[in-house]
Design a protein around this motif. Structure first.
Motif, PDB file in Angstrom:
ATOM      1  N   UNK A   1      28.658  36.391 -13.372  1.00  0.00           N
ATOM      2  CA  UNK A   1      29.683  37.115 -14.127  1.00  0.00           C
ATOM      3  C   UNK A   1      29.180  37.441 -15.533  1.00  0.00           C
ATOM      4  N   UNK A   2      28.636  36.430 -16.215  1.00  0.00           N
ATOM      5  CA  UNK A   2      28.172  36.643 -17.580  1.00  0.00           C
ATOM      6  C   UNK A   2      27.086  37.684 -17.680  1.00  0.00           C
ATOM      7  N   UNK A   3      26.140  37.660 -16.735  1.00  0.00           N
ATOM      8  CA  UNK A   3      25.028  38.612 -16.766  1.00  0.00           C
ATOM      9  C   UNK A   3      25.489  40.017 -16.406  1.00  0.00           C
ATOM     10  N   UNK A   4      26.226  40.160 -15.314  1.00  0.00           N
ATOM     11  CA  UNK A   4      26.650  41.490 -14.877  1.00  0.00           C
ATOM     12  C   UNK A   4      27.646  42.128 -15.837  1.00  0.00           C
ATOM     13  N   UNK A   5      28.343  41.316 -16.616  1.00  0.00           N
ATOM     14  CA  UNK A   5      29.276  41.855 -17.608  1.00  0.00           C
ATOM     15  C   UNK A   5      28.642  42.044 -18.970  1.00  0.00           C
ATOM     16  N   UNK A   6      27.325  41.772 -19.092  1.00  0.00           N
ATOM     17  CA  UNK A   6      26.568  41.923 -20.330  1.00  0.00           C
ATOM     18  C   UNK A   6      27.044  40.988 -21.431  1.00  0.00           C
ATOM     19  N   UNK A   7      27.716  39.925 -21.059  1.00  0.00           N
ATOM     20  CA  UNK A   7      28.113  38.924 -22.056  1.00  0.00           C
ATOM     21  C   UNK A   7      26.905  38.084 -22.454  1.00  0.00           C
ATOM     22  N   UNK A   8      25.960  37.943 -21.534  1.00  0.00           N
ATOM     23  CA  UNK A   8      24.708  37.245 -21.826  1.00  0.00           C
ATOM     24  C   UNK A   8      23.539  38.140 -21.424  1.00  0.00           C
ATOM     25  N   UNK A   9      22.389  37.949 -22.082  1.00  0.00           N
ATOM     26  CA  UNK A   9      21.176  38.698 -21.786  1.00  0.00           C
ATOM     27  C   UNK A   9      20.030  37.737 -21.495  1.00  0.00           C
ATOM     28  N   UNK A  10      19.077  38.143 -20.640  1.00  0.00           N
ATOM     29  CA  UNK A  10      17.882  37.308 -20.425  1.00  0.00           C
ATOM     30  C   UNK A  10      16.969  37.389 -21.640  1.00  0.00           C
ATOM     31  N   UNK A  11      16.229  36.307 -21.913  1.00  0.00           N
ATOM     32  CA  UNK A  11      15.300  36.326 -23.038  1.00  0.00           C
ATOM     33  C   UNK A  11      14.132  37.265 -22.769  1.00  0.00           C
ATOM     34  N   UNK A  12      13.734  37.370 -21.487  1.00  0.00           N
ATOM     35  CA  UNK A  12      12.700  38.330 -21.107  1.00  0.00           C
ATOM     36  C   UNK A  12      13.144  39.034 -19.830  1.00  0.00           C
ATOM     37  N   UNK A  13      12.482  40.136 -19.528  1.00  0.00           N
ATOM     38  CA  UNK A  13      12.827  40.876 -18.314  1.00  0.00           C
ATOM     39  C   UNK A  13      12.024  40.417 -17.108  1.00  0.00           C
ATOM     40  N   UNK A  14      11.225  39.373 -17.273  1.00  0.00           N
ATOM     41  CA  UNK A  14      10.471  38.803 -16.149  1.00  0.00           C
ATOM     42  C   UNK A  14      11.455  38.304 -15.100  1.00  0.00           C
ATOM     43  N   UNK A  15      11.203  38.606 -13.830  1.00  0.00           N
ATOM     44  CA  UNK A  15      12.131  38.207 -12.768  1.00  0.00           C
ATOM     45  C   UNK A  15      12.257  36.699 -12.639  1.00  0.00           C
ATOM     46  N   UNK A  16      11.274  35.959 -13.169  1.00  0.00           N
ATOM     47  CA  UNK A  16      11.326  34.492 -13.117  1.00  0.00           C
ATOM     48  C   UNK A  16      11.943  33.879 -14.369  1.00  0.00           C
ATOM     49  N   UNK A  17      12.403  34.714 -15.271  1.00  0.00           N
ATOM     50  CA  UNK A  17      13.032  34.210 -16.497  1.00  0.00           C
ATOM     51  C   UNK A  17      14.216  33.301 -16.155  1.00  0.00           C
ATOM     52  N   UNK A  18      14.346  32.195 -16.871  1.00  0.00           N
ATOM     53  CA  UNK A  18      15.464  31.272 -16.632  1.00  0.00           C
ATOM     54  C   UNK A  18      16.235  30.950 -17.916  1.00  0.00           C
ATOM     55  N   UNK A  19      15.924  31.654 -18.994  1.00  0.00           N
ATOM     56  CA  UNK A  19      16.614  31.390 -20.254  1.00  0.00           C
ATOM     57  C   UNK A  19      17.358  32.643 -20.705  1.00  0.00           C
TER      58      UNK A  19
END
Length: 500
Positions: A181-199
């Motif tokens: 929910x947070x990601x798809x609603x743009x409330x949170x963003x990944x630190x990097x665009x790497x598909x393995x990013x976990x932060x």
């Protein structure tokens, strides 16, 4: 940035992921003061008295005290006022409802053998609404530091970006769904665009002072149908047993809203968000009770009762929806709507509530009145979700063992008779189930009432008052700030009793 996220999915998703919390366990472990008007007017202090249908909920031996057959029906009006304080802002919300508080009957069979010491047998059946869940709580205020983004971040950190980008919502467990929910609603963003990013980090406009509203509306009931049997030995010792069937039906609708007017630049930041949750919990349970009442003298009685754990078999259904508005110095985008249109139906689970022991004393002043005292002990730290070997339940049970406490409950009731009129009053005190004493505070209650004996028909009226403070976070993790709630419960109860 995508301007719209609308997941066109309908139907149900079945899974084994758990979403239960400590508050869910306490919801079905705590009982309210319910029953006949006489019982409520005396604050439920009936463990050594008997002779009232609701007394069976405290001590099943009480049916053997009846002299003749009786049936009764009870209606209640319940009014709850919740005063909420959140970061200095005070709001008030009310909920008023009617319910069938009690209905049942007791039938007494006297022993016709004069040489037997067992003078009678009584059997009864009684329904009680042990908990009325109709309630409404509204909280609002400005949080100086924490945003709804922290809730989604607490679930997202550690989850691969590829999972949030490419997975089907319905295939995810509860925690990953929150991150989704947070990601798809743009409330949170990944630190990097790497598909393995976990932060991940917050995409809410920084600066603090987030205005927040939290509305919680609940409906439903927790009912108990008791099958009772009791006997009397020489009219000096009364023994009884209850077999109880429980019915749980609870619905909760919560709406959390947040906005801010923090300074913006060319980057789009979330300035408004609304997160809706719809929870439905339902199921059945079983418990039993054993009790004894001893008539020490004609005036003094002692009672002892044991109420087993209630073993519930429950099911949860949860649906969620997120709306977020992103803005920059040039204006706002249309709302990003994340609406899976899916109801998560979790695997059924079991809940074992704590047992309860009640000791009672009563003194009868002839035909003029009485005073009664009940003292009960209940250890909430023994509450358990099952199966216990489940990893999630094991951790939750450990949390309850560490945070919940062994509690005491005191009930005092009195009655004074003037011819056919009875005047009644009562007091009760119940300790907090939490060791910290603040998540849910102590309960204090007062009651009063009157009754009139028309002969074969009796009418009783009662008023009861109870207050309790609580302070629980809006969410279980991430955004754990919550309002302080002062709850005041006013109840009016009316009972008609018929002797057969």
């Amino acid at each position: 940035m995508k301007k719209y996220i609308f997941l066109i999915m309908t139907g149900l998703t079945f899974g084994v992921a758990q979403s239960q919390e400590v508050t869910d366990a306490l919801r079905f472990s705590q009982d309210n003061l319910n029953g006949t008007a006489r019982f409520k007017a005396m604050s439920g202090a009936f463990g050594a008295l008997g002779g009232d249908l609701s007394s069976l909920s405290v001590n099943p031996a009480g049916s053997a005290v009846f002299l003749n057959n009786q049936i009764s029906v009870t209606l209640s009006n319940n009014d709850i006022k919740n005063n909420s304080t959140y970061f200095g802002t005070t709001t008030t919300d009310n909920k008023n409802s009617f319910d069938l508080s009690q209905a049942g009957g007791v039938f007494v069979f006297k022993n016709q053998n004069p040489s037997s010491n067992w003078s009678k047998i009584a059997v009864g059946i009684d329904y009680e609404n042990t908990n009325n869940y109709n309630n409404s709580v509204f909280s609002a205020g400005t949080n100086p530091t924490n945003s709804i983004a922290n809730y989604f971040l607490s679930y997202a950190n550690g989850v691969p970006l590829n999972t949030l980008e490419n997975s089907n919502y319905g295939s995810l467990d509860h925690g990953t769904q929150q991150a989704y929910f947070g990601y798809q609603g743009y409330v949170i963003n990944p630190e990097t665009t790497d598909s393995n990013n976990t932060q991940y980090n917050s995409n809410v406009a920084p600066g603090g002072n987030y205005y927040q509203e939290n509305s919680i509306y609940t409906t439903g009931y927790n009912g108990k149908l008791s099958f009772n049997a009791a006997t009397s030995y020489k009219d000096k010792l009364y023994l009884g047993i209850n077999l109880n069937s429980h019915f749980a039906d609870f619905r909760q609708s919560s709406v959390f809203y947040e906005d801010n007017n923090n300074p913006l630049n060319a980057d789009y930041r979330v300035t408004k968000a609304q997160f809706n949750n719809e929870l439905y919990t339902y199921g059945t349970g079983f418990s039993f009770q054993l009790g004894a009442i001893a008539k020490v003298t004609n005036e003094m009685r002692l009672g002892l009762a044991y109420e087993s754990s209630t073993w519930y078999h429950l099911s949860d259904e949860l649906s969620q929806k997120l709306l977020a508005v992103s803005s920059n110095i040039n204006g706002s985008l249309p709302s990003d709507v994340v609406d899976p249109r899916i109801t998560n139906v979790y695997a059924p689970y079991n809940l074992q509530t704590p047992s309860k022991v009640t000791g009672s004393f009563a003194y009868i002043f002839g035909q003029s009145g009485l005073i009664s005292i009940d003292y009960a002990i209940k250890d909430y730290s023994k509450t358990k979700f099952k199966p216990e070997n489940d990893t999630y339940f094991s951790g939750l049970n450990k949390t309850m063992s560490n945070t919940l406490d062994n509690t005491a409950e005191l009930r005092i009731g009195a009655e004074y008779k003037i011819d056919k009129l009875s005047l009644r009053g009562g007091y009760r005190y119940e300790q907090s189930p939490y060791k910290n004493g603040t998540t849910i505070g102590d309960l204090t209650g007062y009651s009063g009432g009157l009754g009139y004996n028309f002969g074969s028909t009796k009418a009783d009226l009662a008023y009861s008052y109870a207050k309790r403070d609580s302070q629980q976070g809006f969410f279980s993790q991430g955004l754990t700030d919550g309002a302080k709630i002062n709850s005041i419960n006013n109840n009016i109860t009316f009972t008609l009793l018929f002797e057969l």
